[in-house]
Design an enzyme around this catalytic site. Sequence first.
Site, PDB file in Angstrom:
ATOM      1  CE  LYS A 103      47.639  42.209  44.350  1.00 16.72           C
ATOM      2  NZ  LYS A 103      47.741  43.678  44.155  1.00 16.72           N
ATOM      3  NE  ARG A 140      51.086  43.736  46.671  1.00 17.45           N
ATOM      4  CZ  ARG A 140      51.532  42.499  46.606  1.00 17.45           C
ATOM      5  NH1 ARG A 140      51.852  41.825  47.706  1.00 17.45           N
ATOM      6  NH2 ARG A 140      51.634  41.901  45.434  1.00 17.45           N
ATOM      7  N   GLY A 149      45.795  45.842  36.963  1.00 13.83           N
ATOM      8  CA  GLY A 149      46.092  47.264  36.900  1.00 13.83           C
ATOM      9  C   GLY A 149      44.941  48.186  37.251  1.00 13.83           C
ATOM     10  CG  MET A 209      44.648  50.833  43.629  1.00 13.40           C
ATOM     11  SD  MET A 209      44.257  52.480  44.234  1.00 13.40           S
ATOM     12  CE  MET A 209      45.679  52.723  45.291  1.00 13.40           C
ATOM     13  NE  ARG A 258      47.857  37.458  38.705  1.00 15.31           N
ATOM     14  CZ  ARG A 258      47.956  38.770  38.537  1.00 15.31           C
ATOM     15  NH1 ARG A 258      47.112  39.568  39.126  1.00 15.31           N
ATOM     16  NH2 ARG A 258      48.897  39.282  37.787  1.00 15.31           N
ATOM     17  CG  HIS A 297      48.818  46.713  30.746  1.00 19.72           C
ATOM     18  ND1 HIS A 297      48.206  47.197  29.614  1.00 19.72           N
ATOM     19  CD2 HIS A 297      47.859  46.635  31.698  1.00 19.72           C
ATOM     20  CE1 HIS A 297      46.937  47.427  29.889  1.00 19.72           C
ATOM     21  NE2 HIS A 297      46.695  47.092  31.146  1.00 19.72           N
ATOM     22  CB  SER A 354      15.578  19.303  14.502  1.00 16.03           C
ATOM     23  OG  SER A 354      16.650  20.179  14.355  1.00 16.03           O
ATOM     24  CB  CYS A 400      19.711  22.503  14.171  1.00 17.06           C
ATOM     25  SG  CYS A 400      18.132  23.047  13.515  1.00 17.06           S
ATOM     26  CE1 TYR A 413      20.480  17.495  16.621  1.00 17.32           C
ATOM     27  CE2 TYR A 413      19.110  15.643  17.306  1.00 17.32           C
ATOM     28  CZ  TYR A 413      19.333  16.728  16.481  1.00 17.32           C
ATOM     29  OH  TYR A 413      18.423  17.063  15.522  1.00 17.32           O
TER      30      TYR A 413
END
Length: 924
Positions: free
Chosen positions: A28, A99, A108, A110, A345, A462, A814, A882, A902
């Site tokens: 912030k 803040r 939320g 604080m 933000r 909220h 594999s 796999c 893969y």
Amino acid sequence: MDASTVAKKHVFSFEEGDGKNKKLLGGKGANLCEMTQIGLNVPPGFVITTEACLDYLASPGRALPAGLIEAVQAHMKALEQKTGKGFGDPENPLLVSVRSGSAISMPGMMDTILNLGLNRETLQGLIHQTDDPRFSYDAYRRFIQLFGKVALGVPDELFDKQFEEVKKKAHAKEDVGLSADDLEEVSERFLKVVEEHTGKPFPKEPFDQLEIAIKAVFSSWMGRRAVDYRKQFRITPDKANGTAVNVVTMVFGNRGNDSATGVGFTRNPGTGENKLYGEYLVNAQGEDVVAGIRTPKPMDRLDVEMPQIAKELAELRDKLESHYREVQDFEFTIERGQLYCLQTRNGKMNAQAMVRTSVEMHNDGLISKEEALLRIEPDLLEQMLFPRLDPKFKAEAVAQGLPASPGAAHGIAVFDADRAEQLGKDMGQKVILVREETKPEDIHGFFASQGILTSRGGKTSHAAVVARGMGKPCVAGAEGIAVDVARREAYVGETSFREGDVITIDGTSGKVYLGQIPTVEPDFTPELGTLLGWADTASKLKVMANADTPDDARRALKYGAVGIGLARTERMFNDVERLPIVIEMIVAETPEQRQAALDRLLPLQRKDFRDLFEVMSPNPVTIRLLDPPIHEFLPDEHQLERELNELHQLAETTRGMAVLAGAMGLLHASDKVRSDLDSMRRLVDPAMVEDAIAKKETMLRKVRALHETNPMLGHRGVRLGISFPEIYQMQIRAILEAAADCAKMGIEIQPQIKVPQVCTKQELIRVKSFVDSIHEEVKQRYGHPVNFKFGTMIEVVRACMRAESLAEAADFFSFGTNDLTQATFSFSREDAENKFLPLYNQSGILQDNPFEVLDVKGVGKLMKLAVEWGKQTRPDIHVGICGEHGGHPASIAFCHEAGLDYVSCSAPRVPVARLAAAHAALHA
Ligand code: ADP
Ligand code: MG
Ligand code: MG
């Protein structure tokens, strides 16, 4: 002052703070600095660093770092100069908000304190300044309550009680019905509440207020809410350490009808649409929008109500996006026609919106393809595959709320977060958390619920914000529902539902239904196709799917798999129609009998494989020969014993019935009696019972003969294939014939035969000899050879150690990392996960569950060795994974680094894996 204190600057004004340094200034604070510096209208203020917070928390007795107060005083002076007001000045008071804000936003954690600096004297100044006593007293009582609650720990209820009393006295239904005098009385009562609860008068010196508030923000970092949140979201100190404090000059959205407060998204966070989105409340302050006390208006209305501001907001939106090159979630306040930006933000969005904005922001030239890919967490994509309500199912919604977070969910209604946790988490039930509105302290209820339903609040309440972040469906502000938490019941028009009743919510439409509504698979959006196309270009790893049926395979293709990395044949054996034949094969007493059963299975398996090949053409299909211990297909021993018992009893009963019939026949000679007796005899045929007993006894003998002490380490996989060669031979024949059929029909295919549980080359050589001779035969019969590959699972430790030898007999490896993890740890998965793994994880003995997150240090090391040694023998050997880890982003990153070709995972994970593979390549 020693050198370290001199070096540390604890306070930065918005003009000087480094907007990139979120660790120091919090998200912030950093953004307030950045916005100020790019010329947006931010009220003047300053940031106290997270370092100061950590110093404070670490100091004995919690003392503010040396020099901090002086620095704060100096910055307050500067604010006074900028605003022309005085902090504590009874004529023209400066008020501020305090803040919190750490490097990672924790919604939320604080509560913000607004209107700090008010006391009886400055209040008069505010009245004088604004010429609005009602507004001033309202600001005052809000400040006392917030400060009392947040900084002094006075329970909210104590204030609420007084507030309600005054409201009743004044005959006011709504807050707005209260006069200045009423609010003055509220303030006085609030001051008393604080004094009674804390034993001290409410602090009236503005600087005392500020110091207490700063300490409260610092301490909130170690508060339970914050600690829980960090644990849940694995926010470690390297990501966010301590909270900053932002002190910001107050601006007022509650100064009349030319004032307002609101929140905006530069694009729609639910759909991604490129259009300003948000809500606002006229004549309101701060948290009113988020708290859901009044239902706010959609942003579109602003064009009509305040056209000039709407224009300015459009400009603000463009500036924010072109600067941050990311969708922004911002807060604004309008004070008497003047627009201020109070926060921005990066917007939290659902998957659909993330994908759409990625594609569109790239197309707009805002971000590169790489950035478009990297801004999306791969796991998020799973949301796009969330179920939605079956559109064909006709159901009447009982209530309509706001579509706050998409997806459909059903569960039993619960009315508070603790119950949600009890029923949802501890008892494993599906629950929907139903509240009037939610608060930060309800967070544990969110984790335990399938979805959230609130009767108040908007799309930025909220409940909505948190649910979206978690990817859980949410319907907010369903005003037709009256929630009675105490009675655990909710009323909707004529009907009601109570705790335990099943309800369904649709967060995409905002509708609420009683009972359970069926859901359907979601569609792939065109934007997702585009984005994953970019991902495939960027990545080196290919993504295949684990799929056993043509339906699975079609879904895998739709999600972009380029082949099947694992088709398990045991699933085909388990089909209800086939199981009897499989059992016949197992219990066969002679090779001929067994062959007869296998001959019936052959055409079925051939068709299975042909269907898979056809669906996946021209992509590879890797078929694993039968893997589990064979007794898994037989009935349970104890069950058989019970059944035999019952059959023996039945045999006696039938014998008794025969006696009865004989006796009755002698006594009564009528036709009626005779026919009754006949039907009685026909009811159970003694011969049939004897036959059944014989069959069950054979079965029981077989089950006992096949019993194993440790089946997962016993007679399974290739070991079974070698001791009962007919089974593997049948499967191999089915594969090669299916392949030959396809070739004949001109269907291009790539069959691959994969042998499970191999630990030595000799095993592979033996199975390969079956393959070669059957292939020869098929070639003769069809007149052409079949192209196929032959390879092995790598899932036992010895296979890794002997990889260079196995590679002589295998075209591909594999990694079966589920078994390989069990084998490496010597943990059996079920026992580990049920007994000791949770403890190991909690106490930090093991960081993760190795069955979910590939254990790179141990299992991964074995894999790397096996890859290296395998490639020494056969440089072009094809290597993949796999196990379930194949769909897990961090494990995929490891596979990339280890040089695999893969990953193969379940179909719904394929999009996640494609994006994760791109991330792996882009991060490398
Ligand atoms: P959160 O971290 O919960 O978003 P904020 O610090 O953003 O908390 O504050 C909560 C509310 O208070 C927001 O709506 C914000 O706009 C408002 N607010 C904060 N500071 C001020 C201020 N200086 N003037 C007016 N409103 C403010
Ligand atoms: Mg807050
Ligand atoms: Mg905020």
